[in-house]
Scaffold this motif. Structure first.
Motif, mmCIF file in Angstrom:
data_model
loop_
_atom_site.group_PDB
_atom_site.id
_atom_site.type_symbol
_atom_site.label_atom_id
_atom_site.label_comp_id
_atom_site.label_asym_id
_atom_site.label_seq_id
_atom_site.Cartn_x
_atom_site.Cartn_y
_atom_site.Cartn_z
ATOM 1 N N LYS A 132 0.837 -1.191 0.000
ATOM 2 C CA LYS A 132 0.000 0.000 0.000
ATOM 3 C C LYS A 132 0.875 1.245 0.000
ATOM 4 O O LYS A 132 1.986 1.253 0.539
ATOM 5 N N ILE A 133 0.361 2.314 -0.607
ATOM 6 C CA ILE A 133 1.048 3.599 -0.624
ATOM 7 C C ILE A 133 0.143 4.621 0.036
ATOM 8 O O ILE A 133 -1.015 4.781 -0.358
ATOM 9 N N GLU A 136 -4.941 6.060 1.303
ATOM 10 C CA GLU A 136 -4.161 4.862 1.004
ATOM 11 C C GLU A 136 -4.558 4.280 -0.350
ATOM 12 O O GLU A 136 -5.741 4.145 -0.665
ATOM 13 N N PHE A 137 -3.551 3.948 -1.166
ATOM 14 C CA PHE A 137 -3.772 3.356 -2.479
ATOM 15 C C PHE A 137 -3.002 2.044 -2.579
ATOM 16 O O PHE A 137 -2.059 1.800 -1.838
ATOM 17 N N GLU A 138 -3.416 1.230 -3.534
ATOM 18 C CA GLU A 138 -2.715 -0.016 -3.810
ATOM 19 C C GLU A 138 -1.580 0.267 -4.784
ATOM 20 O O GLU A 138 -1.794 0.804 -5.869
ATOM 21 N N ASN A 197 10.268 2.981 -1.019
ATOM 22 C CA ASN A 197 9.086 2.802 -0.172
ATOM 23 C C ASN A 197 7.794 3.064 -0.934
ATOM 24 O O ASN A 197 6.738 2.529 -0.595
ATOM 25 N N LYS A 198 7.864 3.905 -1.946
ATOM 26 C CA LYS A 198 6.668 4.261 -2.708
ATOM 27 C C LYS A 198 6.746 3.796 -4.157
ATOM 28 O O LYS A 198 6.099 4.352 -5.032
ATOM 29 N N ASN A 199 7.556 2.773 -4.407
ATOM 30 C CA ASN A 199 7.666 2.161 -5.747
ATOM 31 C C ASN A 199 7.986 3.190 -6.834
ATOM 32 O O ASN A 199 7.324 3.243 -7.873
ATOM 33 N N GLN A 200 9.013 3.991 -6.606
ATOM 34 C CA GLN A 200 9.371 5.058 -7.541
ATOM 35 C C GLN A 200 10.663 4.743 -8.287
ATOM 36 O O GLN A 200 11.639 4.307 -7.690
ATOM 37 N N ARG A 201 10.659 4.997 -9.589
ATOM 38 C CA ARG A 201 11.912 5.014 -10.333
ATOM 39 C C ARG A 201 12.480 6.435 -10.231
ATOM 40 O O ARG A 201 11.863 7.306 -9.590
ATOM 41 N N LEU A 202 13.635 6.688 -10.850
ATOM 42 C CA LEU A 202 14.269 8.006 -10.745
ATOM 43 C C LEU A 202 13.350 9.119 -11.242
ATOM 44 O O LEU A 202 13.267 10.189 -10.645
ATOM 45 N N GLY A 203 12.663 8.855 -12.364
ATOM 46 C CA GLY A 203 11.747 9.861 -12.908
ATOM 47 C C GLY A 203 10.624 10.198 -11.947
ATOM 48 O O GLY A 203 10.209 11.357 -11.839
ATOM 49 N N ASP A 204 10.127 9.187 -11.230
ATOM 50 C CA ASP A 204 9.075 9.432 -10.236
ATOM 51 C C ASP A 204 9.613 10.265 -9.071
ATOM 52 O O ASP A 204 8.933 11.157 -8.565
#
Length: 241
Positions: free
Chosen positions: A3-4, A15-17, A131-138
């Protein structure tokens, strides 16, 4: 399922999936196939119809498709390319606001490093370790990608079990005006509130109650919002089974 939690500008936590790395890869593959297919078809048309100016037209039409495909779709389609749409994924800001064009541009600019130059390895490492499933661009744009539909689909038959309806009198017969999808939404809101009883889900329930009352023109009386919604579900099942 990870969850994020996103804190909005109103200091409300929602909260989001999180989108799985697998889903993001599949969305990328779908987009790549669409982009590649469109480029091939357009190349064939250009080579047949415009032989003398074919090379110029390749640069004019095909190169922009390859370079700006994801940027154009995400900007114009509210954070969804065709691949993301198929996989029910969406780009969102971590502060809860709607991503701006500059955010999409920033994400797109880092694709060369995240995906193409590293063959996606760098993106996979950052998404897997963030922690929030981010790549560099995110990270640069302060965005992430979420799943906009729950992983587990609900059926109306799963909503509630009523052993006997002979002696039950519906409290709100007007509930028959609502559709099955409306009732599934109500059920989802109740379940999310029970699982995560925070202010954001409490506010979502309050807004849903207000909308439902307006839609079917009923008064909930002194009952709590959650009791009112649960009664609506029970009434609906009784009246429609």
């Amino acid at each position: 399922m990870q969850k994020i939690e996103i804190n909005t500008t109103q200091n409300v936590s929602i909260e989001f999936e999180a989108a799985l790395l697998r889903d993001r890869i599949l969305a990328f593959i779908i987009d790549f196939l669409i982009m590649g297919g469109a480029s091939i078809i357009l190349s064939i048309i250009i080579s047949i119809a415009f032989t003398s100016a074919a090379e110029y037209l390749y640069y004019l039409f095909i190169v922009p498709i390859i370079f700006f495909y994801s940027l154009a779709f995400e900007t114009l389609n509210h954070g969804q390319s065709p691949g993301k749409r198929v996989m029910d994924l969406k780009v969102v800001k971590l502060n809860g606001a709607e991503p701006r064009s500059s955010d999409y541009v920033l994400r797109w600019a880092f694709r060369m490093i995240d995906i193409y130059l590293s063959f996606g390895v760098l993106a996979a490492i950052f998404i897997g370790s963030s922690n929030k499933n981010q790549r560099l661009g995110d990270m640069a744009a302060e965005t992430t990608i979420i799943k906009i539909k729950p992983a587990k689909a609900l059926r109306l038959n799963d909503i509630i079990n009523i052993n006997s309806i002979d002696n039950y009198k519906p409290v709100f017969p007007e509930v028959k005006k609502l559709s099955e999808s409306n009732m599934l939404l109500i059920k989802n809101v109740i379940e999310r509130y029970k699982a995560f009883p925070n202010q954001a889900h409490r506010e979502a329930m309050r807004m849903l109650v207000s909308k439902v009352k307006e839609e079917i023109n009923v008064d909930q009386g002194s009952s709590r919002d959650i009791d009112f919604l649960q009664t609506l579900i029970k009434d609906y099942v009784v009246l429609t089974r």
